[in-house]
Design a protein around this motif. Structure first.
Motif, PDB file in Angstrom:
ATOM      1  N   THR A  25      58.789  -7.992 -50.210  1.00 22.46           N
ATOM      2  CA  THR A  25      58.349  -7.194 -49.064  1.00 22.46           C
ATOM      3  C   THR A  25      56.920  -6.633 -49.346  1.00 22.46           C
ATOM      4  O   THR A  25      56.326  -5.884 -48.299  1.00 22.46           O
ATOM      5  N   ARG A  26      56.510  -6.740 -50.716  1.00 22.28           N
ATOM      6  CA  ARG A  26      55.292  -5.777 -51.027  1.00 22.28           C
ATOM      7  C   ARG A  26      54.479  -6.851 -51.843  1.00 22.28           C
ATOM      8  O   ARG A  26      55.072  -7.316 -52.907  1.00 22.28           O
ATOM      9  N   PRO A  27      53.127  -6.622 -51.932  1.00 20.85           N
ATOM     10  CA  PRO A  27      52.186  -7.363 -52.760  1.00 20.85           C
ATOM     11  C   PRO A  27      52.691  -7.119 -54.469  1.00 20.85           C
ATOM     12  O   PRO A  27      52.908  -5.835 -54.666  1.00 20.85           O
ATOM     13  N   PHE A  28      52.564  -7.964 -55.316  1.00 19.50           N
ATOM     14  CA  PHE A  28      52.780  -7.741 -56.680  1.00 19.50           C
ATOM     15  C   PHE A  28      52.089  -6.640 -57.055  1.00 19.50           C
ATOM     16  O   PHE A  28      52.758  -5.620 -57.814  1.00 19.50           O
ATOM     17  N   ASP A  29      50.673  -6.241 -56.897  1.00 21.95           N
ATOM     18  CA  ASP A  29      49.867  -5.000 -57.193  1.00 21.95           C
ATOM     19  C   ASP A  29      50.318  -3.922 -57.053  1.00 21.95           C
ATOM     20  O   ASP A  29      50.122  -2.812 -57.355  1.00 21.95           O
ATOM     21  N   GLU A  30      51.098  -3.832 -55.555  1.00 22.80           N
ATOM     22  CA  GLU A  30      51.606  -2.758 -54.953  1.00 22.80           C
ATOM     23  C   GLU A  30      52.868  -2.013 -55.701  1.00 22.80           C
ATOM     24  O   GLU A  30      53.473  -0.978 -55.633  1.00 22.80           O
ATOM     25  N   VAL A  31      53.770  -2.920 -56.455  1.00 19.81           N
ATOM     26  CA  VAL A  31      54.944  -2.666 -56.821  1.00 19.81           C
ATOM     27  C   VAL A  31      54.608  -1.998 -58.426  1.00 19.81           C
ATOM     28  O   VAL A  31      54.025  -2.620 -59.043  1.00 19.81           O
ATOM     29  N   THR A  32      55.141  -0.986 -58.667  1.00 19.61           N
ATOM     30  CA  THR A  32      55.069  -0.358 -59.907  1.00 19.61           C
ATOM     31  C   THR A  32      56.374  -0.777 -60.840  1.00 19.61           C
ATOM     32  O   THR A  32      57.408  -0.809 -60.318  1.00 19.61           O
ATOM     33  N   VAL A  33      56.128  -0.409 -62.255  1.00 20.96           N
ATOM     34  CA  VAL A  33      57.258  -0.559 -63.191  1.00 20.96           C
ATOM     35  C   VAL A  33      58.236   0.535 -62.814  1.00 20.96           C
ATOM     36  O   VAL A  33      59.619   0.039 -62.892  1.00 20.96           O
ATOM     37  N   ALA A  34      57.708   1.756 -62.603  1.00 23.74           N
ATOM     38  CA  ALA A  34      58.759   2.878 -62.230  1.00 23.74           C
ATOM     39  C   ALA A  34      59.570   2.712 -61.067  1.00 23.74           C
ATOM     40  O   ALA A  34      60.750   3.036 -61.042  1.00 23.74           O
ATOM     41  N   GLU A  35      59.006   2.203 -60.030  1.00 20.29           N
ATOM     42  CA  GLU A  35      59.694   1.910 -58.922  1.00 20.29           C
ATOM     43  C   GLU A  35      60.589   0.803 -59.130  1.00 20.29           C
ATOM     44  O   GLU A  35      61.992   0.932 -58.653  1.00 20.29           O
ATOM     45  N   LEU A  36      60.315  -0.279 -59.799  1.00 15.19           N
ATOM     46  CA  LEU A  36      61.454  -1.360 -60.091  1.00 15.19           C
ATOM     47  C   LEU A  36      62.665  -0.765 -61.055  1.00 15.19           C
ATOM     48  O   LEU A  36      63.680  -1.034 -60.731  1.00 15.19           O
ATOM     49  N   HIS A  50      64.033  -6.546 -71.187  1.00 16.45           N
ATOM     50  CA  HIS A  50      64.678  -7.957 -70.551  1.00 16.45           C
ATOM     51  C   HIS A  50      63.457  -8.933 -70.541  1.00 16.45           C
ATOM     52  O   HIS A  50      63.780  -9.866 -70.209  1.00 16.45           O
ATOM     53  N   PHE A  51      62.299  -8.433 -69.788  1.00 14.50           N
ATOM     54  CA  PHE A  51      61.263  -9.374 -69.314  1.00 14.50           C
ATOM     55  C   PHE A  51      59.978  -9.119 -69.860  1.00 14.50           C
ATOM     56  O   PHE A  51      58.972 -10.136 -69.527  1.00 14.50           O
ATOM     57  N   GLY A  52      59.755  -8.105 -70.729  1.00 16.65           N
ATOM     58  CA  GLY A  52      58.544  -8.041 -71.374  1.00 16.65           C
ATOM     59  C   GLY A  52      57.390  -7.327 -70.692  1.00 16.65           C
ATOM     60  O   GLY A  52      56.438  -6.231 -71.210  1.00 16.65           O
ATOM     61  N   SER A  53      57.420  -7.476 -69.397  1.00 14.98           N
ATOM     62  CA  SER A  53      56.395  -6.935 -68.505  1.00 14.98           C
ATOM     63  C   SER A  53      56.861  -7.073 -67.253  1.00 14.98           C
ATOM     64  O   SER A  53      57.513  -7.853 -66.819  1.00 14.98           O
ATOM     65  N   LYS A  54      56.211  -6.193 -66.095  1.00 10.91           N
ATOM     66  CA  LYS A  54      56.262  -6.411 -64.913  1.00 10.91           C
ATOM     67  C   LYS A  54      55.850  -8.005 -64.352  1.00 10.91           C
ATOM     68  O   LYS A  54      56.767  -8.618 -63.608  1.00 10.91           O
ATOM     69  N   LEU A  55      54.814  -8.505 -64.806  1.00  9.32           N
ATOM     70  CA  LEU A  55      54.631  -9.973 -64.633  1.00  9.32           C
ATOM     71  C   LEU A  55      55.766 -10.846 -65.160  1.00  9.32           C
ATOM     72  O   LEU A  55      55.958 -11.700 -64.518  1.00  9.32           O
ATOM     73  N   GLY A  56      56.582 -10.532 -66.235  1.00  7.49           N
ATOM     74  CA  GLY A  56      57.395 -11.472 -66.689  1.00  7.49           C
ATOM     75  C   GLY A  56      58.691 -11.223 -65.669  1.00  7.49           C
ATOM     76  O   GLY A  56      59.219 -12.112 -65.586  1.00  7.49           O
ATOM     77  N   LEU A  57      58.846  -9.963 -65.343  1.00  6.41           N
ATOM     78  CA  LEU A  57      59.964 -10.226 -64.233  1.00  6.41           C
ATOM     79  C   LEU A  57      59.935 -10.693 -63.069  1.00  6.41           C
ATOM     80  O   LEU A  57      60.410 -11.337 -62.384  1.00  6.41           O
TER      81      LEU A  57
END
Length: 176
Positions: A25-36, A50-57
């Motif tokens: 529902t939101r662009p990649f750049d607007e989603v933060t690691v803390a929110e996830l 588990h994923f190494g980074s936000k980009l990995g997830l």
């Protein structure tokens, strides 16, 4: 066959489910690691573990969502048969994909070009099935399809997006 299917109650599974929802529902750049991490009820450390980074997830969930999309689109192409109008078959596949993305709430994750990679599986699949085979046609069709999803994500009526996709016709004049 998949190597791993997330169990929704595991930290990795909860992160994957939260990422599908947020990136859907939101662009990649607007989603933060803390929110996830908060949405999955885990620490940010679990995401990195588990994923190494936000980009990995993102790459993990995008690959899963994209595979589900392509399975449906390839099914629509197969149902059209090899002897039928290829333009109509490709348009049908695009409509099936649009309906799937809208219904599942995957407007952003599928509407945005793949982040962090030059590999565009949707454009490749469309190139393989588009007739006539014209350089860049798969990329152009994928961009038009993604523009329809982006319009819906910004509030356009999904039926208007369907009508725009249905109006696409593949035709290349004789260029001799």
């Amino acid at each position: 066959m998949r190597e791993w299917i997330p169990v929704s109650t595991s930290p990795k599974g909860r992160l994957a489910l939260a990422a599908v929802k947020e990136f859907g529902t939101r662009p990649f750049d607007e989603v933060t690691v803390a929110e996830l991490a908060a949405a999955a009820k885990v620490t940010t450390g679990a995401l990195y573990h588990h994923f190494g980074s936000k980009l990995g997830l993102y790459a993990f969930v995008r690959a899963d969502v994209e595979r589900r999309l392509l399975d449906r689109m390839e099914g629509a192409l197969a149902a059209a048969g090899s002897g039928s109008d290829h333009s109509a078959a490709v348009t049908s596949a695009l409509l099936v994909g649009l309906d799937f993305a809208v219904r599942e709430g995957f407007l952003r994750i599928l509407g945005d070009p793949p982040a962090g990679t030059g590999h565009d599986r949707l454009a490749e699949m469309l190139s393989e099935h588009a007739v006539p085979a014209v350089p860049l046609l798969g990329q152009v069709l994928a961009a038009a399809w993604r523009a329809a999803l982006a319009a819906v994500a910004q509030g356009a009526d999904p039926q208007h997006a369907r009508a725009a996709i249905a109006a696409l016709r593949l035709h290349v004049p004789d260029c001799r």
